[in-house]
Design a protein around this motif. Structure first.
Motif, PDB file in Angstrom:
ATOM      1  N   ALA A 200       0.732  -1.049  -0.156  1.00  0.00           N
ATOM      2  CA  ALA A 200       0.006   0.152   0.129  1.00  0.00           C
ATOM      3  C   ALA A 200       0.881   1.254   0.152  1.00  0.00           C
ATOM      4  O   ALA A 200       0.485   2.089  -0.723  1.00  0.00           O
ATOM      5  N   LEU A 201       2.066   1.134   0.981  1.00  0.00           N
ATOM      6  CA  LEU A 201       2.769   2.306   0.852  1.00  0.00           C
ATOM      7  C   LEU A 201       3.474   2.731  -0.594  1.00  0.00           C
ATOM      8  O   LEU A 201       3.644   3.759  -0.951  1.00  0.00           O
ATOM      9  N   ALA A 202       3.947   1.414  -0.973  1.00  0.00           N
ATOM     10  CA  ALA A 202       4.429   1.675  -2.277  1.00  0.00           C
ATOM     11  C   ALA A 202       3.742   2.115  -3.452  1.00  0.00           C
ATOM     12  O   ALA A 202       3.990   3.098  -4.257  1.00  0.00           O
ATOM     13  N   LEU A 203       2.557   1.723  -3.550  1.00  0.00           N
ATOM     14  CA  LEU A 203       1.317   2.226  -4.464  1.00  0.00           C
ATOM     15  C   LEU A 203       1.148   3.763  -4.161  1.00  0.00           C
ATOM     16  O   LEU A 203       1.230   4.571  -5.159  1.00  0.00           O
ATOM     17  N   LEU A 204       1.140   4.283  -2.982  1.00  0.00           N
ATOM     18  CA  LEU A 204       0.805   5.609  -2.680  1.00  0.00           C
ATOM     19  C   LEU A 204       2.058   6.517  -3.106  1.00  0.00           C
ATOM     20  O   LEU A 204       1.916   7.451  -3.618  1.00  0.00           O
ATOM     21  N   ALA A 205       3.364   5.923  -2.596  1.00  0.00           N
ATOM     22  CA  ALA A 205       4.622   6.443  -3.403  1.00  0.00           C
ATOM     23  C   ALA A 205       4.487   6.516  -4.786  1.00  0.00           C
ATOM     24  O   ALA A 205       4.966   7.730  -5.329  1.00  0.00           O
ATOM     25  N   LEU A 206       4.259   5.580  -5.612  1.00  0.00           N
ATOM     26  CA  LEU A 206       4.092   5.783  -7.017  1.00  0.00           C
ATOM     27  C   LEU A 206       3.128   6.575  -7.530  1.00  0.00           C
ATOM     28  O   LEU A 206       3.273   7.388  -8.526  1.00  0.00           O
ATOM     29  N   THR A 207       2.065   6.624  -6.773  1.00  0.00           N
ATOM     30  CA  THR A 207       0.885   7.714  -7.252  1.00  0.00           C
ATOM     31  C   THR A 207       1.506   9.087  -7.298  1.00  0.00           C
ATOM     32  O   THR A 207       1.295   9.738  -8.002  1.00  0.00           O
ATOM     33  N   ALA A 208       2.137   9.169  -5.948  1.00  0.00           N
ATOM     34  CA  ALA A 208       2.604  10.635  -5.906  1.00  0.00           C
ATOM     35  C   ALA A 208       3.798  11.023  -6.718  1.00  0.00           C
ATOM     36  O   ALA A 208       3.957  12.167  -7.240  1.00  0.00           O
ATOM     37  N   THR A 209       4.542   9.865  -7.358  1.00  0.00           N
ATOM     38  CA  THR A 209       5.789  10.219  -8.078  1.00  0.00           C
ATOM     39  C   THR A 209       5.453  10.378  -9.319  1.00  0.00           C
ATOM     40  O   THR A 209       5.896  11.120 -10.394  1.00  0.00           O
ATOM     41  N   LEU A 210       4.568   9.164 -10.024  1.00  0.00           N
ATOM     42  CA  LEU A 210       4.195   9.223 -11.304  1.00  0.00           C
ATOM     43  C   LEU A 210       2.889   9.602 -11.917  1.00  0.00           C
ATOM     44  O   LEU A 210       2.842   9.740 -13.288  1.00  0.00           O
ATOM     45  N   LEU A 211       1.834   9.570 -11.088  1.00  0.00           N
ATOM     46  CA  LEU A 211       0.477   9.537 -11.503  1.00  0.00           C
ATOM     47  C   LEU A 211       0.101  11.011 -11.300  1.00  0.00           C
ATOM     48  O   LEU A 211      -0.956  11.372 -12.113  1.00  0.00           O
ATOM     49  N   THR A 212       0.544  11.864 -10.289  1.00  0.00           N
ATOM     50  CA  THR A 212       0.076  13.102  -9.885  1.00  0.00           C
ATOM     51  C   THR A 212       0.492  14.109 -10.944  1.00  0.00           C
ATOM     52  O   THR A 212       1.680  14.495 -10.824  1.00  0.00           O
ATOM     53  N   PRO A 213      -0.412  14.759 -11.541  1.00  0.00           N
ATOM     54  CA  PRO A 213      -0.145  15.897 -12.706  1.00  0.00           C
ATOM     55  C   PRO A 213       0.684  16.903 -11.838  1.00  0.00           C
ATOM     56  O   PRO A 213       0.133  17.496 -10.737  1.00  0.00           O
ATOM     57  N   GLY A 214       1.810  17.318 -12.351  1.00  0.00           N
ATOM     58  CA  GLY A 214       2.597  18.608 -12.049  1.00  0.00           C
ATOM     59  C   GLY A 214       3.249  18.330 -10.765  1.00  0.00           C
ATOM     60  O   GLY A 214       3.568  19.295 -10.165  1.00  0.00           O
ATOM     61  N   HIS A 215       3.371  17.116 -10.463  1.00  0.00           N
ATOM     62  CA  HIS A 215       4.131  16.926  -8.922  1.00  0.00           C
ATOM     63  C   HIS A 215       5.296  15.892  -9.371  1.00  0.00           C
ATOM     64  O   HIS A 215       4.977  14.746  -9.866  1.00  0.00           O
ATOM     65  N   LEU A 216       6.371  16.195  -8.962  1.00  0.00           N
ATOM     66  CA  LEU A 216       7.589  15.245  -8.944  1.00  0.00           C
ATOM     67  C   LEU A 216       7.829  14.749 -10.471  1.00  0.00           C
ATOM     68  O   LEU A 216       7.852  15.637 -11.376  1.00  0.00           O
ATOM     69  N   LEU A 217       7.402  13.367 -10.767  1.00  0.00           N
ATOM     70  CA  LEU A 217       7.631  13.019 -12.235  1.00  0.00           C
ATOM     71  C   LEU A 217       6.332  12.732 -12.870  1.00  0.00           C
ATOM     72  O   LEU A 217       6.357  12.081 -13.987  1.00  0.00           O
ATOM     73  N   GLY A 218       5.281  13.406 -12.344  1.00  0.00           N
ATOM     74  CA  GLY A 218       4.133  13.090 -12.842  1.00  0.00           C
ATOM     75  C   GLY A 218       4.005  13.858 -14.220  1.00  0.00           C
ATOM     76  O   GLY A 218       4.603  14.833 -14.636  1.00  0.00           O
ATOM     77  N   PRO A 219       2.807  13.584 -15.035  1.00  0.00           N
ATOM     78  CA  PRO A 219       2.617  14.146 -16.176  1.00  0.00           C
ATOM     79  C   PRO A 219       2.194  15.754 -16.075  1.00  0.00           C
ATOM     80  O   PRO A 219       1.890  16.066 -14.902  1.00  0.00           O
ATOM     81  N   PRO A 220       2.232  16.452 -17.133  1.00  0.00           N
ATOM     82  CA  PRO A 220       1.929  17.970 -17.057  1.00  0.00           C
ATOM     83  C   PRO A 220       0.497  18.379 -16.875  1.00  0.00           C
ATOM     84  O   PRO A 220      -0.253  17.420 -16.856  1.00  0.00           O
ATOM     85  N   GLY A 221       0.316  19.265 -16.134  1.00  0.00           N
ATOM     86  CA  GLY A 221      -0.990  19.523 -15.776  1.00  0.00           C
ATOM     87  C   GLY A 221      -1.088  20.229 -14.133  1.00  0.00           C
ATOM     88  O   GLY A 221       0.001  20.736 -13.788  1.00  0.00           O
ATOM     89  N   GLY A 222      -2.074  19.753 -13.721  1.00  0.00           N
ATOM     90  CA  GLY A 222      -2.010  19.918 -12.101  1.00  0.00           C
ATOM     91  C   GLY A 222      -3.011  21.120 -11.565  1.00  0.00           C
ATOM     92  O   GLY A 222      -2.851  21.627 -10.695  1.00  0.00           O
ATOM     93  N   ASP A 223      -3.740  21.793 -12.601  1.00  0.00           N
ATOM     94  CA  ASP A 223      -4.507  22.804 -12.394  1.00  0.00           C
ATOM     95  C   ASP A 223      -5.697  22.705 -11.702  1.00  0.00           C
ATOM     96  O   ASP A 223      -6.397  23.554 -11.110  1.00  0.00           O
ATOM     97  N   ARG A 224      -6.095  21.325 -11.771  1.00  0.00           N
ATOM     98  CA  ARG A 224      -7.510  21.130 -11.143  1.00  0.00           C
ATOM     99  C   ARG A 224      -7.237  19.665 -10.554  1.00  0.00           C
ATOM    100  O   ARG A 224      -6.384  19.105 -11.134  1.00  0.00           O
ATOM    101  N   PRO A 225      -8.344  19.456  -9.479  1.00  0.00           N
ATOM    102  CA  PRO A 225      -7.938  17.917  -9.088  1.00  0.00           C
ATOM    103  C   PRO A 225      -8.419  16.814 -10.272  1.00  0.00           C
ATOM    104  O   PRO A 225      -9.021  17.065 -10.957  1.00  0.00           O
ATOM    105  N   ASP A 226      -7.555  16.028 -10.031  1.00  0.00           N
ATOM    106  CA  ASP A 226      -7.319  14.845 -11.024  1.00  0.00           C
ATOM    107  C   ASP A 226      -7.992  13.609 -10.640  1.00  0.00           C
ATOM    108  O   ASP A 226      -7.406  13.030  -9.359  1.00  0.00           O
ATOM    109  N   PRO A 227      -8.758  12.901 -11.258  1.00  0.00           N
ATOM    110  CA  PRO A 227      -9.223  11.528 -10.667  1.00  0.00           C
ATOM    111  C   PRO A 227      -8.291  10.624 -10.550  1.00  0.00           C
ATOM    112  O   PRO A 227      -8.489   9.708  -9.870  1.00  0.00           O
ATOM    113  N   MET A 228      -7.254  10.487 -11.351  1.00  0.00           N
ATOM    114  CA  MET A 228      -6.323   9.541 -11.418  1.00  0.00           C
ATOM    115  C   MET A 228      -5.320   9.496 -10.159  1.00  0.00           C
ATOM    116  O   MET A 228      -5.281   8.313  -9.479  1.00  0.00           O
TER     117      MET A 228
END
Length: 895
Positions: free
Chosen positions: A324-352
């Protein structure tokens, strides 16, 4: 030729055929590209427009016959010194013009070119890939059947074939790049390099699994590692060969732990494999921006966390927590737009981001629950909660991850195991002190500490986030976190510590929350934060309703939530803040879910008093609350919130009546499995009355919403009436039907028949079929009522088909004749052709009974009277029909 020679021939022939097939395919593809270019040049020359020449390669995908078209046009084009008029051919006919030839050949090209594309560019690739896979299987099968090579050799051949296919796929991919071909095949066409790589991957998987499961050549840990590495390699190869290979690699990795069985399963090994594979899959999804693949990878990681806990593998709790902690860390690192290594964006809440964080929190909460809230699983869950809050604070795209944490936090309280506190046991006073042992009181200190601490953290962080957020949706997420978390924690703690009994301390806590939320709503309103203010205002109303529920007894929690629905709707009229109307409807749906969990609301102790029992308050007050809330929302528009509340009001009104009927029919015993004719008939009458009222309401208001509910009630009434005829028939059950007139027969057949007739009469003229169905049901029920009443007159309150005598049997015929005559008289009075047809149907049934049954079963005067009466009635009916036709000039009316 001996067996070894055949084996050598097969080994040599297989790669040769594969290479020949690949060369032919590549040659065909190159030829198609050349013909497309020639066709584009030809069309541009004929049209005389350079722009058309530039667009031709994209507009003409089928150019297999371009050379033939060009040759025909060159032959038919005039020479430089000739006349502009075309010359005649030897037969005296003018040759066809070039554009006409081009049109005919173009149509031929479109037909045959599509077929050639399917055969040359699609089917050959798929069939070739299948042939490669089957060829390898057949080759190994032949060797096994002939016992030419041992198990190790078979596995070696399989791995060698896999390596050759992988190498061929990579070589063709590089060849395509050097020739400047597109990296991926056009839509609908298979990609040859990717197909070869996929077949090679499947071959490698199969060979390694056969080495472990069939031949036992490798140990489970080694097989586990090799299969996992193969899956990871496949995922990385998907960066070059496309999404299909990525899905194949992830599927192979996901099933690997289920393929490898051992007497000592290692949860940590499974978790480590899933972590590595999940990281690789999410990295591929991030690089390629494949959202669907990211969803699949997150679901797979969370799914394996749940599997570890459900199958109770040793060390499953800590392994699932780490996953569970690994999944949360991967979400924060790779899935969250505009955060760390995430995709571009991040101007509004993202469902992913919310999706990944919510699943990680769900796995961590389940692990803590399975671990009985022990220190280590609880610590892992707390890390996950604070990690989700931190992620939501740092990245606006992950705002709703905080709301997921607020929803997950109460799960720990629900699964809390209270250890006994031996130091808190109190000995009874008096002479028996110390003699009679008393159970130790439970230690609730850690439970209360977790509840208060988590509520404080969620409320504080949520209020700060609502104040800090610059966008309405993000502020709404933080405010919902601050309001939802403490309320859910309070409800769960109340349920665990009081067994849903009334508690003034919990009522005081609910009042305190209501006051705090109201103050927060006012503060945010002054700061012009309408969305967060709306969430806190709704939370204040819910807190007030909970205080009422906690302070009162029995099922007042449900009533309190229903009143909260009304309160939120009222607040929305005073402060039209966004989100209050949907929240009001959402609270109503929560009440419906609560009723579905326990339909009686207050348990089995409802009392024996008809009507005035707990059902009246438990369903009556929510009905009034939902109706009032819908009325308050009506001036602002007819949206789904208002329709939901109206639907809930109608549903609760029907449930109230139906449950009161059951309570009345069984003396307050709601759990009895039996039914009765009284209950079924009263329900049929009840539903029929609802259907009539709603149909009238639909006609007055013009809203189809009420007509839909009317149709539903009519269907329920018809089902109950049919049940009264088929399953609750007094001839079959032997049930006591009651007195001579006011009895169960009147409730089950007579009253529903009249209601069905009223329902049919109230339907609009265009609903002819429904009117006929309702009228037919009314006819059947009325005839059944008359028949059963005759039996009640002869047999008494208990009916038995074995006791039907000759006189009673004759009375049936007389009753049916009278019924038919009454229908005919009503038809003549109303001028209704439908009623005349109904009368004719009853008379036909009577005729059949008289001639088929009465002739054989009746004797003497009863038989004679039966036929005489039938004859008189039939003659009279014929005379009436003649008079009717004569009055209408030979034609009956059409009513």
């Amino acid at each position: 030729m001996d067996e070894w020679a055949w084996l050598v021939v097969l080994i040599l022939a297989f790669p040769v055929m594969a290479v020949v097939a690949l060369i032919l395919t590549l040659r065909q593809r190159a030829r198609l590209h050349a013909l497309e270019a020639r066709m584009a040049t030809l069309e541009a020359a004929l049209a005389g427009a350079p722009a058309a020449a530039r667009a031709a390669p994209h507009a003409a995908p089928h150019a297999a016959f371009a050379r033939a078209d060009a040759e025909d046009l060159e032959e038919q084009a005039p020479s430089p010194g000739s006349s502009s008029r075309p010359a005649l051919d030897p037969r005296g006919r003018a040759p066809r013009r070039p554009l006409a030839v081009l049109g005919r050949l173009g149509r031929l090209r479109a037909h045959l070119g599509g077929l050639e594309e399917k055969i040359g560019a699609r089917w050959t690739v798929w069939v070739g890939g299948l042939a490669l896979a089957l060829g390898g299987v057949f080759l190994v099968r032949f060797a096994v059947e002939q016992n030419l090579i041992g198990p190790a050799g078979r596995i070696g051949l399989g791995l060698a074939l896999a390596a050759a296919l992988l190498a061929a796929g990579e070589a063709l991919r590089r060849l395509d790049r050097r020739q400047g071909l597109p990296e991926h095949a056009p839509a609908g066409m298979p990609q040859v390099p990717g197909l070869l790589t996929a077949v090679g991957t499947m071959t490698a998987f199969g060979s390694l699994y056969a080495a472990y499961d069939t031949y036992h050549l490798i140990t489970p840990p080694l097989a586990f590692a090799l299969l996992g590495l193969t899956a990871i390699g496949t995922l990385l190869a998907a960066l070059l060969h496309g999404p299909a290979l990525a899905a194949l690699g992830f599927a192979g990795a996901a099933v690997t732990p289920r393929l490898i069985s051992t007497d000592t399963p290692d949860a940590w090994g499974v978790a480590l494999l899933i972590m590595v594979v999940g990281a690789a899959a999410l990295a591929v999804a991030r690089i390629r921006l494949w959202r669907w693949f990211a969803l699949l990878a997150v679901a797979g990681m969370a799914g394996w966390g749940f599997i570890l806990l459900v199958f109770t593998i040793p060390q499953a709790v800590p392994a699932a927590g780490a996953l569970a902690l690994a999944l949360l860390a991967l979400t924060a690192t790779l899935l969250t737009p505009g955060h760390l290594l995430g995709p571009p964006g991040g101007d509004r809440p993202d469902p992913m981001s919310t999706y990944g964080a919510a699943l990680a929190l769900a796995v961590a909460a389940l692990a803590a629950s399975e671990g009985q809230a022990a220190p280590m699983p609880l610590a892992v869950f707390l890390v996950a909660v604070f990690g989700a809050l931190l992620l939501a604070w740092r990245a606006e795209a992950a705002t709703f991850a905080a709301l997921a944490a607020a929803v997950a936090a109460p799960v720990i309280l629900a699964a809390w195991v209270f250890p006994p506190d031996a130091d808190s046991a109190l000995a009874p006073a008096g002479p028996v002190a110390g003699i009679v042992p008393e159970p130790a009181r439970l230690s609730v200190g850690p439970f209360a500490l977790y509840g208060f601490g988590m509520a404080l953290v969620l409320a504080t962080v949520g209020l700060a986030g609502a104040r800090r957020a610059q966008r309405g949706l993000a502020g709404l997420g933080w405010a919902a976190t601050a309001a939802t978390g403490p309320l859910l924690l309070l409800i769960v703690a109340y349920g665990r510590l009081t067994a849903l009994d009334r508690s003034l301390p919990f009522a005081a806590l609910a009042l305190a929350l209501a006051a705090l939320f109201t103050a927060a709503a006012e503060w945010l309103s002054r700061l012009r934060r309408p969305a967060p203010a709306a969430a806190f205002a709704a939370g204040g109303v819910v807190g007030l309703a909970l205080a009422l529920a906690f302070a009162l007894e029995k099922g007042w929690l449900t009533v309190g939530l229903a009143l909260a629905t009304l309160g939120v709707a009222w607040v929305s009229t005073l402060r039209p803040l966004p989100g209050l109307r949907p929240l009001s409807a959402g609270l109503g749906l929560v009440v419906l879910a609560r009723v579905g969990w326990e339909p009686t609301i207050a348990g089995v102790d409802l009392g024996t008093t008809p009507v005035f029992n707990w059902l009246l308050w438990g369903y009556g007050l929510p009905t009034l609350a939902f109706a009032g809330a819908a009325r308050l929302l009506a001036p602002a528009g007819d949206d789904w919130s208002r329709r939901t509340l109206e639907s809930l009001a109608l549903v609760f009104a029907v449930l109230l009546a139906a449950l009161e009927v059951r309570h009345l029919a069984h003396g307050g015993d709601m759990e009895t499995p039996v039914t009765s004719l009284f209950e079924t008939g009263l329900l049929a009458s009840l539903y029929g009355a609802y259907a009539i009222g709603l149909e009238r309401l639909a006609g007055v208001t013009g809203r189809t919403f009420y007509r839909l509910f009317s149709n539903l009630m009519a269907a329920l009434a018809a089902l109950c009436a049919l049940a009264a005829l088929l399953t609750e028939n007094p001839f079959m059950t032997g049930e006591n039907v009651g007195g001579p007139v006011f009895n169960d027969l009147l409730l089950a057949y007579g009253l529903p028949a009249g209601l069905a007739l009223l329902y049919a009469a109230g339907l609009p003229a265009e609903r002819v079929r429904l009117r006929l169905v309702a009228g037919g049901l009314a006819l059947v029920l009325a005839l059944a009522y008359a028949t059963f009443e005759v039996s009640r007159l002869f047999q008494g309150p208990v009916l038995d088909p074995e006791r039907i005598g000759a006189t009673e049997w004759y009375a049936y015929s007389a009753t049916w004749l009278a019924f038919g005559i009454a229908l005919l008289g009503l038809a003549l009075w109303r001028g209704s052709r439908t009623l005349r047809l109904a009368s004719a149907a009853v008379m036909m049934a009577t005729v059949l009974k008289v001639f088929v049954s009465d002739m054989a079963d009746l004797e003497g005067v009863l038989r004679a009277l039966s036929f005489i009466g039938l004859g008189i009635v039939l003659v009279a009916m014929g005379w009436l029909y003649q008079r009717l036709l004569a009055r209408n000039g030979g034609h009956g009316d059409t009513a």
